[in-house]
Design an enzyme around this catalytic site. Sequence first.
Site, PDB file in Angstrom:
ATOM      1  N   HIS A 101      -1.206   1.961  16.068  1.00 31.77           N
ATOM      2  CA  HIS A 101      -1.479   0.784  16.912  1.00 31.77           C
ATOM      3  C   HIS A 101      -0.425   0.668  18.015  1.00 31.77           C
ATOM      4  O   HIS A 101       0.301  -0.323  18.119  1.00 31.77           O
ATOM      5  CB  HIS A 101      -1.529  -0.493  16.064  1.00 31.77           C
ATOM      6  CG  HIS A 101      -2.596  -0.491  15.020  1.00 31.77           C
ATOM      7  ND1 HIS A 101      -3.939  -0.562  15.330  1.00 31.77           N
ATOM      8  CD2 HIS A 101      -2.525  -0.400  13.658  1.00 31.77           C
ATOM      9  CE1 HIS A 101      -4.657  -0.537  14.210  1.00 31.77           C
ATOM     10  NE2 HIS A 101      -3.821  -0.428  13.189  1.00 31.77           N
ATOM     11  N   GLU A 158      -6.243   5.203  13.332  1.00 34.53           N
ATOM     12  CA  GLU A 158      -7.199   4.301  13.989  1.00 34.53           C
ATOM     13  C   GLU A 158      -7.914   4.908  15.180  1.00 34.53           C
ATOM     14  O   GLU A 158      -8.867   4.310  15.691  1.00 34.53           O
ATOM     15  CB  GLU A 158      -6.515   2.992  14.402  1.00 34.53           C
ATOM     16  CG  GLU A 158      -5.578   3.104  15.598  1.00 34.53           C
ATOM     17  CD  GLU A 158      -4.155   3.458  15.216  1.00 34.53           C
ATOM     18  OE1 GLU A 158      -3.271   3.380  16.083  1.00 34.53           O
ATOM     19  OE2 GLU A 158      -3.922   3.818  14.027  1.00 34.53           O
ATOM     20  N   ASP A 188      -3.342  -6.432  15.375  1.00 32.70           N
ATOM     21  CA  ASP A 188      -2.719  -5.102  15.400  1.00 32.70           C
ATOM     22  C   ASP A 188      -2.750  -4.496  16.799  1.00 32.70           C
ATOM     23  O   ASP A 188      -1.904  -3.661  17.143  1.00 32.70           O
ATOM     24  CB  ASP A 188      -3.435  -4.141  14.433  1.00 32.70           C
ATOM     25  CG  ASP A 188      -2.866  -4.224  13.018  1.00 32.70           C
ATOM     26  OD1 ASP A 188      -1.713  -4.652  12.871  1.00 32.70           O
ATOM     27  OD2 ASP A 188      -3.592  -3.864  12.077  1.00 32.70           O
ATOM     28  N   ARG A 243       0.839  -1.193   0.000  1.00 38.09           N
ATOM     29  CA  ARG A 243       0.000   0.000   0.000  1.00 38.09           C
ATOM     30  C   ARG A 243       0.878   1.249   0.000  1.00 38.09           C
ATOM     31  O   ARG A 243       2.061   1.197   0.310  1.00 38.09           O
ATOM     32  CB  ARG A 243      -0.933   0.000   1.221  1.00 38.09           C
ATOM     33  CG  ARG A 243      -2.045  -1.019   1.152  1.00 38.09           C
ATOM     34  CD  ARG A 243      -2.846  -1.091   2.435  1.00 38.09           C
ATOM     35  NE  ARG A 243      -2.090  -1.709   3.520  1.00 38.09           N
ATOM     36  CZ  ARG A 243      -2.567  -1.903   4.753  1.00 38.09           C
ATOM     37  NH1 ARG A 243      -3.799  -1.504   5.042  1.00 38.09           N
ATOM     38  NH2 ARG A 243      -1.829  -2.484   5.669  1.00 38.09           N
ATOM     39  N   LYS A 275       1.283   2.021   7.171  1.00 41.73           N
ATOM     40  CA  LYS A 275       1.558   1.226   8.370  1.00 41.73           C
ATOM     41  C   LYS A 275       2.435   1.993   9.351  1.00 41.73           C
ATOM     42  O   LYS A 275       3.063   2.992   9.018  1.00 41.73           O
ATOM     43  CB  LYS A 275       2.243  -0.091   7.988  1.00 41.73           C
ATOM     44  CG  LYS A 275       1.294  -1.087   7.350  1.00 41.73           C
ATOM     45  CD  LYS A 275       0.076  -1.379   8.211  1.00 41.73           C
ATOM     46  CE  LYS A 275       0.414  -2.116   9.489  1.00 41.73           C
ATOM     47  NZ  LYS A 275      -0.786  -2.311  10.355  1.00 41.73           N
ATOM     48  N   TYR A 297      -1.359   4.775  10.370  1.00 45.02           N
ATOM     49  CA  TYR A 297      -1.753   3.853  11.429  1.00 45.02           C
ATOM     50  C   TYR A 297      -0.579   3.680  12.385  1.00 45.02           C
ATOM     51  O   TYR A 297       0.578   3.575  11.960  1.00 45.02           O
ATOM     52  CB  TYR A 297      -2.133   2.484  10.850  1.00 45.02           C
ATOM     53  CG  TYR A 297      -3.438   2.466  10.093  1.00 45.02           C
ATOM     54  CD1 TYR A 297      -4.644   2.691  10.746  1.00 45.02           C
ATOM     55  CD2 TYR A 297      -3.465   2.215   8.724  1.00 45.02           C
ATOM     56  CE1 TYR A 297      -5.847   2.677  10.053  1.00 45.02           C
ATOM     57  CE2 TYR A 297      -4.661   2.192   8.015  1.00 45.02           C
ATOM     58  CZ  TYR A 297      -5.847   2.425   8.690  1.00 45.02           C
ATOM     59  OH  TYR A 297      -7.048   2.417   8.001  1.00 45.02           O
TER      60      TYR A 297
END
Length: 372
Positions: free
Chosen positions: A96, A118, A270, A15, A75, A94
């Site tokens: 996490h 998120e 995650d 991605r 990510k 993101y």
Amino acid sequence: MRLGVPKEIKDHEYRVGLTPGSVRELAADGHELLVQTGAGAEIGFSDEDYRAAGATIAGSAEDVFSTAEMIVKVKEPQPTECRRLRPGQLLFTYLHLAPDPEQARLLMESGCTAIAYETVTDRQGRLPLLAPMSEIAGRMAIQVGATALHKSAGGSGVLLGGVPGVLPGKVLVIGGGVVGANAARMAMGLGADVVIADRSVPRLAQLDDLFGPRLKTVYASADALDRLVADADLVIGAVLVVGAAAPKLVSRAQLGRMRRGSVLVDVAIDQGGCFETSHATTHSDPTYLVDGIVHYCVANMPGAVARTSTQALNHATLPFVQALAGKGWRRALAEDGHLRDGLNVHDGRITHPAVAEALGHPFHDPQALLGV
């Protein structure tokens, strides 16, 4: 503002933070875009596509990190990327952080301002930047679970849809949110016998109205889960506590009561995973066995369908990127409390309450930092 898009370096992560279409929108707003060479090449977005959209192509990740004011990724930054961040730089991706104290430490040491996709919210209390990846992960969970049930993959040899004269496989989905609803939809589409368990009776009622009698709904008591897990061919872990580590809902002891070759797919990995025996895996080596039960715990599941995932993610993130770049992060967060919910780290401090609690760090109220 100068925005930088590095190439993702997590295992089998294809991605990219911005599509050429998003770059075109941002360039039209007057921003400068710096995209690392090859950042989108694996999913059909060439350097020439980015140039045509208005970006400058950078030769390396170092070129991107060293000059951009805002880094847009997909990510969580890997250790080498965290060490390239600097005070005053904005990171939008993101994160996490709850199950990842090392990443949190590196981000705090960098002095950057990190906003996590998120934990951004909306007026309905939903998570608009997590939702598109949750939809994809939920749908993928059934695909990968069905494949893991193959004998060649270590599974029990059950076909989820069955055939005339043979009962379909049994699927248990734990969690009735976006992931769970999409997993249930796909499993029913294959013809499986599907049960979804959740602790919200109103949500179970919504799912019952949405899917009708083909979907069985159960209140997720410990007793109910104990019985359902033992009877399932495929269990999907789809629970989420915003910003916090996922609760452990299936114990190792319960594995002993499952049929050998049954499959667990932990979409919550995650956030640390919702099965006691879960640990993160990669697309290169996605599964492992514990007590004869197949575990699939890939931490970037949507990366396997990277083109679809990138497009869906950009549809959700672009308005927020435009706000942060156009107004500057301080004004954008001061004016939008839902975007402010995404602030996780600023100037060495943890600024999200659930993340702070999970990591054992002091919580610093972002409203106080911004003077709101």
